[in-house]
Design a protein around this motif. Structure first.
Motif, PDB file in Angstrom:
ATOM      1  N   GLU A   1       0.834  -1.203   0.000  1.00  0.00           N
ATOM      2  CA  GLU A   1       0.000   0.000   0.000  1.00  0.00           C
ATOM      3  C   GLU A   1       0.872   1.258   0.000  1.00  0.00           C
ATOM      4  O   GLU A   1       0.587   2.232  -0.701  1.00  0.00           O
ATOM      5  CB  GLU A   1      -0.920  -0.005   1.221  1.00  0.00           C
TER       6      GLU A   1
ATOM      7  N   ASP B   1      -1.628  -1.461  -5.813  1.00  0.00           N
ATOM      8  CA  ASP B   1      -2.938  -1.969  -5.402  1.00  0.00           C
ATOM      9  C   ASP B   1      -3.326  -3.251  -6.125  1.00  0.00           C
ATOM     10  O   ASP B   1      -4.311  -3.911  -5.765  1.00  0.00           O
ATOM     11  CB  ASP B   1      -4.027  -0.901  -5.595  1.00  0.00           C
TER      12      ASP B   1
ATOM     13  N   ARG C   1      -6.453  -8.103  -5.382  1.00  0.00           N
ATOM     14  CA  ARG C   1      -5.191  -7.399  -5.624  1.00  0.00           C
ATOM     15  C   ARG C   1      -4.180  -8.242  -6.422  1.00  0.00           C
ATOM     16  O   ARG C   1      -3.071  -7.802  -6.667  1.00  0.00           O
ATOM     17  CB  ARG C   1      -4.556  -6.991  -4.289  1.00  0.00           C
TER      18      ARG C   1
END
Length: 282
Positions: free
Chosen positions: A93, A98, A122
């Motif tokens: 992150e 992402d 993800r």
């Protein structure tokens, strides 16, 4: 292409990672490569440029406690699989990743599989190289003994344990210049050995592999299982059983390659990975 060594702070932890930027960036998701025990991101040194050459950004971190990342006290970081999954999520992150294609290898690479199961949205594609993926997987004595009280305290303070483990996993000699990099954290501080001891004591392998086996029965994204056939610790039968439960999963045999494929024979890893990553998803 540009390959750099980076350090980033994520909360109280410092992550060291190797970053490969392609000359001609594309819209392909980045590739994140996770190492096993008792290795570090340096093991991917010959894979990173190959990925960048074909337009992929590639990121290979040192796990917390390994290489040149933070080696916190056990009171500050639990060294459990759950702690690693959470830390990995925060690291990605922080980097603004992402969605990625994830490549995992070895013991502790299993944490990457837990991350994938808990964050399937993800993951673009998933590649598994010689990792504990079934409950039948056992920690080899060469590594298990490092987690025994008193014995492990001594073994994990020996920088040569890296030599013996990396070479014992495939039977190939690792060049002295490369071993110098692997040994450096153990020569620099006793924290590296204490972190390794904590990881081995907290692997929770039975629990982790049970989660992996049950979770991937419902997996939908593309999966490649590429197996070093000279692995003395994790038999090919694990890879066969695992892929049989995932519709469409690919299985590749890496002949004359051991437990650490990217270290033993990176050219075979590069060919197999790039074929998988470049194939159009239908």
């Amino acid at each position: 292409m540009t390959i750099t060594e980076e350090l980033i702070e994520v909360g109280s932890l410092k992550w060291f990672y190797r970053n490969a930027e392609p000359v001609n960036p594309t819209d392909k998701p980045p590739v994140v490569l996770l190492h096993g025990l008792p290795s570090q991101s340096y093991s991917w040194r010959n894979v990173l440029p190959a990925l960048a050459e074909y337009g992929f950004r590639a990121v290979a971190p040192d796990w917390i406690g390994f290489g040149f990342s933070s080696q916190p006290d056990r009171r500050d970081f639990a060294y459990t699989p759950d702690a690693y999954v959470e830390a990995l999520a925060e690291f990605l992150e922080k980097l603004g990743i992402d969605r990625c294609s994830l490549v995992v290898q070895g013991f502790l690479g299993s944490v990457g599989l837990q991350y994938a199961l808990r964050h399937p949205d993800r993951i673009e594609r998933l590649a598994i190289l010689n990792a504990p993926i079934m409950p039948e997987a056992k920690l080899p004595w060469k590594i298990k003994q490092m987690g025994i009280p008193l014995v492990g305290d001594m073994l994990t303070q020996d920088p040569l344990l890296v030599d013996r483990t990396l070479e014992g996993g495939g039977g190939y000699r690792v060049e002295d210049a490369d071993l110098d990099v692997y040994r450096r954290p153990f020569l620099k501080s006793s924290d590296a050995g204490r972190a390794l001891l904590a990881v081995i004591k907290n692997l929770q392998l039975s629990k982790v592999t049970a989660e992996i086996q049950s979770g991937f029965a419902h997996w939908n994204s593309p999966v490649l299982v590429a197996w070093g056939m000279r692995d003395p610790w994790l038999p090919f039968s694990l890879a066969q059983a695992f892929t049989q439960q995932i519709p469409g999963a690919e299985l590749a045999q890496l002949e004359e390659v051991g437990h650490y494929p990217q270290e033993d024979w990176h050219e075979k890893v590069n060919d197999t990975l790039l074929t998988f990553l470049r194939r159009q998803i239908v």
